[in-house]
Design an enzyme around this catalytic site. Sequence first.
Site, PDB file in Angstrom:
ATOM      1  CB  ILE A  16      -0.970  -0.004   1.196  1.00 33.90           C
ATOM      2  CG1 ILE A  16      -1.940  -1.195   1.082  1.00 33.90           C
ATOM      3  CG2 ILE A  16      -1.749   1.301   1.266  1.00 33.90           C
ATOM      4  CD1 ILE A  16      -2.849  -1.374   2.286  1.00 33.90           C
ATOM      5  CG  ASP A  44       9.048  -0.783   5.932  1.00 36.25           C
ATOM      6  OD1 ASP A  44       9.522  -1.709   6.647  1.00 36.25           O
ATOM      7  OD2 ASP A  44       7.949  -0.870   5.365  1.00 36.25           O
ATOM      8  CB  ALA A  72      -2.492   2.130   8.533  1.00 38.37           C
ATOM      9  NE  ARG A  73      -5.920  -3.274  10.901  1.00 39.47           N
ATOM     10  CZ  ARG A  73      -6.402  -3.363   9.666  1.00 39.47           C
ATOM     11  NH1 ARG A  73      -6.720  -2.255   9.008  1.00 39.47           N
ATOM     12  NH2 ARG A  73      -6.571  -4.542   9.090  1.00 39.47           N
ATOM     13  CG  ASP A 114     -10.573   4.836   6.169  1.00 43.79           C
ATOM     14  OD1 ASP A 114     -11.759   5.197   6.026  1.00 43.79           O
ATOM     15  OD2 ASP A 114     -10.171   3.690   5.860  1.00 43.79           O
ATOM     16  CD  GLU A 118     -12.358   1.386  12.819  1.00 41.06           C
ATOM     17  OE1 GLU A 118     -12.614   0.490  12.002  1.00 41.06           O
ATOM     18  OE2 GLU A 118     -11.341   2.114  12.720  1.00 41.06           O
ATOM     19  CG  HIS A 175     -11.824   0.688   8.767  1.00 38.24           C
ATOM     20  ND1 HIS A 175     -11.418   0.102   9.933  1.00 38.24           N
ATOM     21  CD2 HIS A 175     -11.021   0.182   7.787  1.00 38.24           C
ATOM     22  CE1 HIS A 175     -10.406  -0.738   9.678  1.00 38.24           C
ATOM     23  NE2 HIS A 175     -10.163  -0.696   8.380  1.00 38.24           N
ATOM     24  CB  ILE A 176     -14.529   3.416   3.273  1.00 36.01           C
ATOM     25  CG1 ILE A 176     -13.986   4.859   3.224  1.00 36.01           C
ATOM     26  CG2 ILE A 176     -15.818   3.352   4.088  1.00 36.01           C
ATOM     27  CD1 ILE A 176     -14.845   5.818   2.411  1.00 36.01           C
ATOM     28  N   GLY A 177     -11.093   2.176   3.395  1.00 43.71           N
ATOM     29  CA  GLY A 177      -9.923   2.157   2.516  1.00 43.71           C
ATOM     30  C   GLY A 177     -10.029   1.187   1.353  1.00 43.71           C
ATOM     31  CB  ALA A 178     -10.170  -2.404   1.147  1.00 47.13           C
TER      32      ALA A 178
END
Length: 316
Positions: A157, A176, A243-244, A268, A273, A291-294
């Site tokens: 991503i 990273d 992400a989270r 998101d 949540e 939470h609609i990323g995907a």
Amino acid sequence: MKVLANDGISKSGIEALEKGGYEVITTKVAQEQVANYINTNDVSVLLVRSATKVRKDIIDACPGLKIIGRGGVGMDNIDVDYAKSKGIHVINTPASSSESVAELVFAHLFSGVRFLHDSNRNMPLEGDSNFDGLKKAYANGTELRGKTLGIVGIGRIGQATAKMALGLGMKVIAADMFIPQVDVKVEFFDRQSITTTIVSQSLESLFEEADFITLHVPAQDGYIIGASELATMKDGVGIVNCARGGVIDEIALIEALDSGKVAFAGLDVFESEPKPELKILMHPKISLTPHIGAATDEAQDRIGTELAQQIISILG
């Protein structure tokens, strides 16, 4: 053999599974009834997204379960290691939703730099009575082109996000701890492409250098961005989290938004949540999505098909 897609599955996924000889059940079963439903209906495969939790209690209660599948990337709602220790296959779809999430990141970025989230709240209320005032209030937008985007987590991503940023003419930096460097290929409609190498740097230097920061990491034990990290960032930074929840200290974020240290945030996902804090929901400098990323038709088609292919490959 029966498949329970408790959080839904695309039509293409259903068709692929049915073609493979599977019966697909899309009944939404309440969390506390999942184990009983699986046993009563002799379900062999449980598919979830982010809503249904598959913890030790369900795994222990369902000895006939052969596969647990997550339609998406992160599997923090599944006790993965425990399931595997019981001989259950655990699968997910890490490649299917990258572009959709990356596009949402830029929806939040564009919204933030041009105040769309706030103007869409206020135009219906004041557009006819205070047009000139609103025009003045939202007149100091900025461009993304030429700015530096810091990507925390340069996996699939993160790389999809980097491609879009590069296409916009942004400078891209990344941090990273697991990926020291990555070649990112930006492909164009006419089949031409360019490839650039992104080398991971320290998180501290990314925070200091980036004009905008986007997070693409799994669930964490602690915050990646808290008060001390916010203090090291540029004044007027924009932060996006698709992400989270729980990777940003929301209390510290609100304080930084109120002080002007952070210009805007795009969220998101949320710490509490599915009941985000009211201070987050009402803040005028936060662009919000649930939470609609995907959650695009294209991503869900890819997710459904990929899950079906994996199930058929494992069970035949």
